[in-house]
Design an enzyme around this catalytic site. Structure first.
Site, PDB file in Angstrom:
ATOM      1  N   CYS A 127       0.846  -1.195   0.000  1.00 15.05           N
ATOM      2  CA  CYS A 127       0.000   0.000   0.000  1.00 15.05           C
ATOM      3  C   CYS A 127       0.881   1.245   0.000  1.00 15.05           C
ATOM      4  CB  CYS A 127      -0.898  -0.013   1.238  1.00 15.05           C
ATOM      5  SG  CYS A 127      -1.768   1.545   1.518  1.00 15.05           S
ATOM      6  N   GLU A 128       0.634   2.145  -0.939  1.00 18.30           N
ATOM      7  CA  GLU A 128       1.496   3.317  -1.062  1.00 18.30           C
ATOM      8  C   GLU A 128       1.224   4.363   0.013  1.00 18.30           C
ATOM      9  OE1 GLU A 128      -0.713   6.201  -4.307  1.00 18.30           O
ATOM     10  OE2 GLU A 128       0.575   4.605  -5.051  1.00 18.30           O
ATOM     11  N   HIS A 129       0.164   4.192   0.795  1.00 19.84           N
ATOM     12  CA  HIS A 129      -0.166   5.187   1.814  1.00 19.84           C
ATOM     13  C   HIS A 129       0.529   4.926   3.145  1.00 19.84           C
ATOM     14  CE1 HIS A 129      -3.978   5.468  -0.767  1.00 19.84           C
ATOM     15  NE2 HIS A 129      -3.189   6.471  -1.072  1.00 19.84           N
ATOM     16  N   HIS A 130       0.751   3.644   3.475  1.00 21.66           N
ATOM     17  CA  HIS A 130       1.404   3.324   4.742  1.00 21.66           C
ATOM     18  C   HIS A 130       2.568   2.343   4.575  1.00 21.66           C
ATOM     19  CE1 HIS A 130      -2.659   4.658   6.072  1.00 21.66           C
ATOM     20  NE2 HIS A 130      -1.972   5.219   7.042  1.00 21.66           N
ATOM     21  N   GLN A 165      -4.930  -0.525  -4.931  1.00 18.88           N
ATOM     22  CA  GLN A 165      -5.475  -1.722  -5.591  1.00 18.88           C
ATOM     23  C   GLN A 165      -6.225  -1.382  -6.875  1.00 18.88           C
ATOM     24  OE1 GLN A 165      -7.178  -4.691  -2.990  1.00 18.88           O
ATOM     25  NE2 GLN A 165      -8.596  -5.366  -4.568  1.00 18.88           N
ATOM     26  N   HIS A 209      -5.656  -5.712   3.019  1.00 18.60           N
ATOM     27  CA  HIS A 209      -4.720  -4.603   3.194  1.00 18.60           C
ATOM     28  C   HIS A 209      -4.330  -4.534   4.664  1.00 18.60           C
ATOM     29  CE1 HIS A 209      -5.552  -2.381  -0.744  1.00 18.60           C
ATOM     30  NE2 HIS A 209      -6.352  -3.447  -0.764  1.00 18.60           N
ATOM     31  N   CYS A 249      -2.872  -2.250   6.128  1.00 21.12           N
ATOM     32  CA  CYS A 249      -3.112  -0.917   6.690  1.00 21.12           C
ATOM     33  C   CYS A 249      -4.518  -0.832   7.273  1.00 21.12           C
ATOM     34  CB  CYS A 249      -2.895   0.168   5.638  1.00 21.12           C
ATOM     35  SG  CYS A 249      -3.857  -0.028   4.144  1.00 21.12           S
TER      36      CYS A 249
END
Length: 225
Positions: free
Chosen positions: A113-116, A154, A182, A184
């Protein structure tokens, strides 16, 4: 949602799993450094993070961690950022005149996941209808793996897989469904360990109700041996 200059909204953007583009957001100078130079730089950054957290990197268990993480980032889990690692998906003439749907299901997906920067783990189901060309089955798995090995959303991953196969096979008739967990969501924040995320992208004939239903029926089949 306005995000410029508003860090609360930026955090919300990540928690809501919204992506900014169907293309991976890369800077123009993304490939100026060699992989070795990237590893050396990331190693120092990881060392700084761990020391900031108060860890003693002289400990035998930790002293190699910055280098291990840096190599893992560049060579493994983010290897799909390297265009030189893009799989060569050669096609072949459909000499046996197979005109029905081909489905490759239960392809393992390991992404991040590119956010966390936490893992995404799941399965991809891919299908296409040949318009004269076919591709080796393992190439479908390799295409999924290549685009998964990036910081991802995703939805974007699903679109990228379909677009690449459409380009390789020279047909719009490609579909992909991904069902993934995920971490996250599962291991932080709401900590819902049961939920998963399902995304889909349907191109060409797969936008038609009957064709789409046939594909979805196939991926529900119990084909475990």
């Amino acid at each position: 949602m306005k995000i410029d200059g508003d860090f609360n909204n930026i955090d919300a953007l990540g928690d809501d799993h919204i992506g900014s583009s169907s293309e991976t957001p890369l800077r123009a100078d993304a490939f100026e450094l060699s992989n070795k130079e990237k590893i050396d730089s990331i190693k120092e950054d990881v060392k700084h993070i761990l020391e900031t957290l108060g860890l003693d990197l002289k400990d035998d268990s930790l002293k190699g961690t910055p280098n291990r993480v840096a190599k893992m980032f560049v060579n493994e889990i983010f290897g799909g950022l390297d265009p030189n690692k893009k799989p060569d998906a050669s096609t072949f003439e459909n000499k046996y005149r197979y005109e029905e749907m081909l489905v490759e299901k239960n392809i393992t997906v390991y992404s991040t996941c590119e956010h966390h920067l936490l893992p995404i783990v799941g399965r991809a189901h891919v299908a296409y209808i040949s318009n004269g060309n076919v591709v080796g089955l393992s190439k479908i798995n390799r295409i999924v793996d290549y685009f998964a090995k990036r910081p991802q959303v995703q939805e974007r991953l699903t679109i990228q897989i379909v677009k690449e196969l459409q380009n390789v096979l020279d047909t719009d008739d490609v579909a992909c469904v991904i069902d993934a967990k995920h971490l996250c969501v599962n291991s932080r924040g709401i900590r819902d360990i049961e939920s998963s995320t399902v995304t889909s992208e349907f191109g060409g004939k797969f936008k038609e109700k009957e064709t789409r239903k046939e594909f979805l029926d196939y991926i529900q089949l119990d084909t475990q041996f």
